[in-house]
Design a protein around this motif. Structure first.
Motif, PDB file in Angstrom:
ATOM      1  N   ARG A 189      28.305  44.305  34.550  1.00  0.00           N
ATOM      2  CA  ARG A 189      27.632  43.831  35.767  1.00  0.00           C
ATOM      3  C   ARG A 189      26.428  44.707  36.085  1.00  0.00           C
ATOM      4  NH1 ARG A 189      30.924  43.239  41.347  1.00  0.00           N
ATOM      5  NH2 ARG A 189      31.347  45.440  40.876  1.00  0.00           N
ATOM      6  N   ASP A 194      25.180  38.197  31.631  1.00  0.00           N
ATOM      7  CA  ASP A 194      25.430  36.889  32.238  1.00  0.00           C
ATOM      8  C   ASP A 194      25.600  35.835  31.147  1.00  0.00           C
ATOM      9  OD1 ASP A 194      25.666  34.974  34.346  1.00  0.00           O
ATOM     10  OD2 ASP A 194      23.579  34.400  33.989  1.00  0.00           O
ATOM     11  N   PRO A 195      26.747  35.135  31.133  1.00  0.00           N
ATOM     12  CA  PRO A 195      27.911  35.344  31.989  1.00  0.00           C
ATOM     13  C   PRO A 195      28.752  36.521  31.508  1.00  0.00           C
ATOM     14  CG  PRO A 195      28.373  33.605  30.421  1.00  0.00           C
ATOM     15  CD  PRO A 195      26.940  33.988  30.201  1.00  0.00           C
ATOM     16  N   ARG A 210      37.417  39.495  38.811  1.00  0.00           N
ATOM     17  CA  ARG A 210      36.215  39.004  39.499  1.00  0.00           C
ATOM     18  C   ARG A 210      35.672  40.059  40.462  1.00  0.00           C
ATOM     19  NH1 ARG A 210      35.226  33.572  38.794  1.00  0.00           N
ATOM     20  NH2 ARG A 210      36.963  32.255  38.076  1.00  0.00           N
ATOM     21  N   THR A 215      32.240  36.829  35.979  1.00  0.00           N
ATOM     22  CA  THR A 215      31.704  35.596  36.549  1.00  0.00           C
ATOM     23  C   THR A 215      32.505  34.382  36.114  1.00  0.00           C
ATOM     24  OG1 THR A 215      30.154  35.317  34.700  1.00  0.00           O
ATOM     25  CG2 THR A 215      29.382  36.570  36.613  1.00  0.00           C
ATOM     26  N   GLU A 216      33.219  34.505  34.983  1.00  0.00           N
ATOM     27  CA  GLU A 216      34.074  33.442  34.465  1.00  0.00           C
ATOM     28  C   GLU A 216      35.374  34.077  33.980  1.00  0.00           C
ATOM     29  OE1 GLU A 216      33.136  30.318  34.606  1.00  0.00           O
ATOM     30  OE2 GLU A 216      30.987  30.567  35.020  1.00  0.00           O
TER      31      GLU A 216
END
Length: 353
Positions: A189, A194-195, A210, A215-216
């Motif tokens: 992060r 991303d993702p 999370r 993100t997934e």
């Protein structure tokens, strides 16, 4: 001096917590009063007999503490300094003429003991340690939740920073949402991946991931995780991390990578945990120009990387308070290791002195 420590005597025996006798720090050693220590899967490898070890022995390797005394020749720490113990040398350099273990004396029932990994043991109220594995940190460093920085957090985040050098906008998947995996997710992060796809068998752990930046999420028990990753990422990820070390996950991180042709390299998969012998899909690696690497303790230089992770914590980018999900007293060390072995610890468990 006398102090209490956890002593491993055999795979079929409970860990004992008893008094030990500590000598004075030998040249190059430090005496540390421990404030907290992590309970790590690396410890379980020895406790369960997956790795050979001379018994009886002292256990633990990641922790926080305060220096009480130093031996001759130690200049980077002094009495009163707050420190973190690391599983690799503070300068990240394993070469040269370095002592393999502490020269100081720790005895139990008349028998001299050693730490089980390099020169480190931390499941103790006081520890005589090789100073090369002790890192000075700022006085405001938390005395409890910073304990995992010496191994688990350093392994996960260090892999992203050092071994992968993850770049912004690149896709990633992390297999295993425990302490190491969560630290990798937090670092991804920070690096603006991303993702960021978290993979685990527990919906609760995935939801927890999370909080650190996933993100997934993919529950590997709900179908083929590789296919799910490929669907989410549009064909495969740039970075895949195996923080589990199981037979299937090492194959899966290679299969989950993005394939490229021509002059363009495919994705990079990193193994952080040792496990079983596995079959690697070499044809897929060649045709997709994929790379599989092994990473030890995040390829870290603790004196460089630990302060960076502490900065992230101060600035709200890496929530060490959330990472530490369980706290124990030293006398509860058998419960702590059993819960970790059963997969019941979401983030990191620590012993607080």
């Amino acid at each position: 001096m006398r102090s209490r420590a956890a002593i491993f005597t055999g795979t079929e025996e409970p860990i004992l917590v008893e008094e030990v006798e500590l000598g004075e720090p030998a040249p190059g050693d430090v005496l540390v009063q421990m404030t907290a220590t992590g309970v790590c899967h690396s410890d379980l490898h020895y406790l369960r007999g997956y790795r050979q070890i001379t018994r009886p022995t002292l256990m633990g390797h990641e922790g926080t503490g305060e220096v009480i005394a130093v031996g001759e020749g130690v200049s980077h720490v002094a009495p009163g300094d707050r420190v973190i113990t690391a599983l690799v040398r503070r300068d990240g350099d394993p070469s040269g003429d370095h002592r393999p273990s502490s020269a100081s004396s720790v005895s139990w029932r008349g028998e001299e003991l050693d730490g089980h990994q390099t020169s480190i043991y931390t499941w103790a109220e006081h520890a005589l340690l090789n100073a090369d594995y002790v890192v000075k940190v700022p006085a405001e460093t938390p005395t409890d939740v910073a304990a995992p920085l010496g191994c688990g957090a350093l392994t996960g985040a260090g892999t992203v920073l050092n071994a992968l050098d993850a770049q912004p906008g690149r896709s990633s998947a992390v297999f295993g949402a425990g302490g190491v995996g969560l630290s990798a997710i937090a670092a991804l992060r920070v690096r603006e991946s991303d993702p960021i796809i978290a993979v685990d068998l527990s919906d609760e752990k995935l939801e927890f991931a999370r909080r650190f930046g996933a993100t997934e999420v993919v529950n590997a028990s709900d179908g083929d995780p590789v296919e799910q990753i490929r669907e989410i990422s549009g064909g495969g990820v740039d970075y895949a991390i195996d923080a589990i070390g199981a037979r299937g996950t090492t194959q899966q991180i290679v299969q989950a990578l993005k394939a490229r042709g021509g002059a363009n390299r495919g994705g990079v998969a990193a193994m952080l945990a040792t496990g079983n012998m596995v079959r690697v899909p070499t044809g897929e690696m060649v045709m997709g120009q994929k790379t599989l690497i092994g990473v030890l303790i995040g390829s870290a230089v603790p004196e460089r990387d630990v302060p960076e992770l502490l900065r992230w914590h101060r600035e709200g980018m890496f929530d060490l308070d959330a990472l530490v999900t369980e706290r124990y007293a030293l006398d509860e060390i058998n419960e702590a290791t059993s819960r970790l072995d059963r997969g019941e610890v979401f983030g990191r468990g620590i012993v607080v002195f």
